[in-house]
Design a protein around this motif. Sequence first.
Motif, mmCIF file in Angstrom:
data_model
loop_
_atom_site.group_PDB
_atom_site.id
_atom_site.type_symbol
_atom_site.label_atom_id
_atom_site.label_comp_id
_atom_site.label_asym_id
_atom_site.label_seq_id
_atom_site.Cartn_x
_atom_site.Cartn_y
_atom_site.Cartn_z
ATOM 1 N N LEU A 1 -3.799 -1.747 -5.722
ATOM 2 C CA LEU A 1 -2.786 -2.779 -5.052
ATOM 3 C C LEU A 1 -2.958 -4.233 -6.134
ATOM 4 O O LEU A 1 -3.831 -4.208 -6.590
ATOM 5 C CB LEU A 1 -3.046 -2.902 -3.694
ATOM 6 C CG LEU A 1 -2.412 -3.829 -2.590
ATOM 7 C CD1 LEU A 1 -1.009 -3.023 -2.691
ATOM 8 C CD2 LEU A 1 -3.255 -3.891 -1.233
ATOM 9 N N SER B 1 -12.023 4.114 -9.099
ATOM 10 C CA SER B 1 -10.918 4.658 -9.838
ATOM 11 C C SER B 1 -11.173 4.999 -11.213
ATOM 12 O O SER B 1 -11.612 4.057 -11.788
ATOM 13 C CB SER B 1 -9.696 4.130 -9.627
ATOM 14 O OG SER B 1 -9.310 4.321 -8.225
ATOM 15 N N ILE C 1 1.648 3.944 -3.049
ATOM 16 C CA ILE C 1 0.678 4.134 -3.970
ATOM 17 C C ILE C 1 0.169 5.758 -4.147
ATOM 18 O O ILE C 1 -0.230 6.076 -3.118
ATOM 19 C CB ILE C 1 -0.370 3.130 -3.841
ATOM 20 C CG1 ILE C 1 0.046 1.683 -3.756
ATOM 21 C CG2 ILE C 1 -1.411 3.243 -5.137
ATOM 22 C CD1 ILE C 1 -0.987 0.565 -3.622
ATOM 23 N N ARG D 1 -12.087 9.917 0.586
ATOM 24 C CA ARG D 1 -12.210 8.718 -0.139
ATOM 25 C C ARG D 1 -11.161 7.922 0.830
ATOM 26 O O ARG D 1 -10.615 6.994 0.064
ATOM 27 C CB ARG D 1 -11.620 9.173 -1.573
ATOM 28 C CG ARG D 1 -12.110 10.364 -2.137
ATOM 29 C CD ARG D 1 -13.392 9.649 -3.216
ATOM 30 N NE ARG D 1 -12.771 9.247 -4.213
ATOM 31 C CZ ARG D 1 -12.740 9.854 -5.399
ATOM 32 N NH1 ARG D 1 -13.663 10.955 -5.853
ATOM 33 N NH2 ARG D 1 -12.417 9.146 -6.525
ATOM 34 N N ALA E 1 -7.955 -3.567 3.576
ATOM 35 C CA ALA E 1 -8.490 -2.530 4.659
ATOM 36 C C ALA E 1 -9.755 -2.967 4.954
ATOM 37 O O ALA E 1 -10.560 -1.802 5.547
ATOM 38 C CB ALA E 1 -8.359 -1.133 3.914
ATOM 39 N N ASP F 1 -4.296 3.361 -9.106
ATOM 40 C CA ASP F 1 -3.855 3.571 -7.784
ATOM 41 C C ASP F 1 -4.434 2.284 -7.015
ATOM 42 O O ASP F 1 -4.712 2.478 -5.770
ATOM 43 C CB ASP F 1 -4.241 4.760 -7.223
ATOM 44 C CG ASP F 1 -6.224 4.998 -7.464
ATOM 45 O OD1 ASP F 1 -6.627 4.016 -8.024
ATOM 46 O OD2 ASP F 1 -6.690 5.539 -6.655
ATOM 47 N N THR G 1 -9.807 4.696 2.338
ATOM 48 C CA THR G 1 -10.053 3.153 2.241
ATOM 49 C C THR G 1 -11.047 2.484 3.255
ATOM 50 O O THR G 1 -11.615 1.401 2.781
ATOM 51 C CB THR G 1 -8.404 2.637 2.167
ATOM 52 O OG1 THR G 1 -7.747 2.824 3.430
ATOM 53 C CG2 THR G 1 -7.520 3.087 1.104
ATOM 54 N N LYS H 1 0.805 -1.196 -0.076
ATOM 55 C CA LYS H 1 0.007 0.000 -0.022
ATOM 56 C C LYS H 1 0.894 1.266 -0.016
ATOM 57 O O LYS H 1 0.364 2.145 -0.571
ATOM 58 C CB LYS H 1 -0.940 -0.183 1.286
ATOM 59 C CG LYS H 1 -2.148 -0.826 1.079
ATOM 60 C CD LYS H 1 -3.044 -0.740 2.059
ATOM 61 C CE LYS H 1 -2.761 -1.902 3.370
ATOM 62 N NZ LYS H 1 -3.736 -1.623 4.606
ATOM 63 N N GLN I 1 -4.666 9.133 -5.478
ATOM 64 C CA GLN I 1 -5.749 8.938 -6.632
ATOM 65 C C GLN I 1 -5.246 8.390 -8.017
ATOM 66 O O GLN I 1 -4.023 8.246 -8.150
ATOM 67 C CB GLN I 1 -6.478 10.197 -6.786
ATOM 68 C CG GLN I 1 -7.360 10.934 -5.797
ATOM 69 C CD GLN I 1 -8.582 9.665 -5.165
ATOM 70 O OE1 GLN I 1 -8.804 8.874 -6.203
ATOM 71 N NE2 GLN I 1 -9.069 9.849 -3.965
ATOM 72 N N PRO I 2 -6.178 7.787 -8.965
ATOM 73 C CA PRO I 2 -5.642 7.554 -10.052
ATOM 74 C C PRO I 2 -5.125 8.647 -10.861
ATOM 75 O O PRO I 2 -5.315 9.901 -10.333
ATOM 76 C CB PRO I 2 -6.694 6.917 -10.846
ATOM 77 C CG PRO I 2 -8.090 7.545 -10.139
ATOM 78 C CD PRO I 2 -7.384 7.804 -8.668
HETATM 79 N N1 SAM Z 1 -9.398 6.211 -6.008
HETATM 80 C C1 SAM Z 1 -9.843 5.489 -5.150
HETATM 81 C C2 SAM Z 1 -11.074 5.834 -4.372
HETATM 82 O O1 SAM Z 1 -11.224 7.067 -4.243
HETATM 83 O O2 SAM Z 1 -11.941 5.375 -4.015
HETATM 84 C C3 SAM Z 1 -8.729 5.054 -4.001
HETATM 85 C C4 SAM Z 1 -8.292 6.252 -3.217
HETATM 86 S S1 SAM Z 1 -7.751 5.729 -1.803
HETATM 87 C C5 SAM Z 1 -7.210 6.977 -1.023
HETATM 88 C C6 SAM Z 1 -6.076 5.088 -2.637
HETATM 89 C C7 SAM Z 1 -5.170 4.247 -1.503
HETATM 90 O O3 SAM Z 1 -5.867 3.250 -1.532
HETATM 91 C C8 SAM Z 1 -3.994 4.112 -2.264
HETATM 92 O O4 SAM Z 1 -2.858 4.819 -1.979
HETATM 93 C C9 SAM Z 1 -3.220 2.596 -1.624
HETATM 94 O O5 SAM Z 1 -2.688 2.928 -0.474
HETATM 95 C C10 SAM Z 1 -4.895 2.173 -1.010
HETATM 96 N N2 SAM Z 1 -5.270 0.887 -1.788
HETATM 97 C C11 SAM Z 1 -5.228 0.633 -3.060
HETATM 98 N N3 SAM Z 1 -5.674 -0.561 -3.316
HETATM 99 C C12 SAM Z 1 -6.141 -1.238 -2.354
HETATM 100 C C13 SAM Z 1 -6.510 -2.441 -1.903
HETATM 101 N N4 SAM Z 1 -6.880 -3.436 -2.789
HETATM 102 N N5 SAM Z 1 -6.930 -2.717 -0.267
HETATM 103 C C14 SAM Z 1 -6.354 -1.741 0.502
HETATM 104 N N6 SAM Z 1 -5.945 -0.328 0.186
HETATM 105 C C15 SAM Z 1 -5.629 -0.363 -1.187
#
Ligand code: SAM
Length: 232
Positions: free
Chosen positions: A124, A104, A23, A93, A67, A122, A95, A20, A26-27
């Motif tokens: 994992l 995304s 990363i 936004r 998460a 963005d 997690t 995590k 956001q995308p």
């Molecule tokens: N763009 C998406 C949204 O707005 O729903 C994700 C935003 S979230 C703030 C982005 C973070 O989610 C990344 O920096 C990463 O650390 C975390 N992340 C990405 N994929 C994940 C997953 N499968 N499980 C848990 N955390 C994840």
Amino acid sequence: MVMQHTVAPVGIVRSCFMEKFAIPRQPQLAPAARGVLELLPPFDQPEAVEGLDQVSHVWLLFLFHQALEEKPRLKVRPPRLGGNKSMGVFATRATHRPNGIGQSVVRLEGVEPGRLLLSGIDLLDGTPVLDIKPYVPYADSVEGAHNHMASAAPVAIPVQWANSALPQAREHALRLGEPLVALIEQCLAQDPRPAYQVPVAERVYGVKFWDVQVRWHYPQTDVICVLEVVLA
Ligand code: SAM
């Protein structure tokens, strides 16, 4: 009676991001962040993606599978606000949220049998995708919209390279066939360290992208220097 409905993944993301940390939040913040969405049966058949070649971007609805929590949170502390100010979960936004659903908009680089090639992600590695929808510019891009909590992309900080680190990154980029140098620069420029952490120059941070370990430190506050890029 509260309605319950079961959902199941339509595919799994194979991503450049193995953890995590680092990363982007956001995308689109790291266009060099690439991955493949491997579709699961029955969606791995050509019929399911027919017409997608007419689309430059897709919405992915996915599960924050690393998460998930039993107890719902009403307030969260978004890293964007420094990690010490809490906000209503629905204003962020974050997690950690009800049902653990993320969304995304990502670039669709290609459509192959049973797989979608993606960039600007963005997500994992191993993220289960619940649905895929085409981005519709006239409806999804809202003129005059505002978000006073997150009004612009985070300020990028300079990323420098120690002598041997750049040739190492170029070599692994060639081997992987991936834009690894750009990926490292774009992700580290977002400054992954927690906002409250003031780095001492001796402290070395690390993260795994693809199968390589990237290590860096902060020679000055808000300047990153990549130290090495080696096989993990
Ligand atoms: N763009 C998406 C949204 O707005 O729903 C994700 C935003 S979230 C703030 C982005 C973070 O989610 C990344 O920096 C990463 O650390 C975390 N992340 C990405 N994929 C994940 C997953 N499968 N499980 C848990 N955390 C994840």
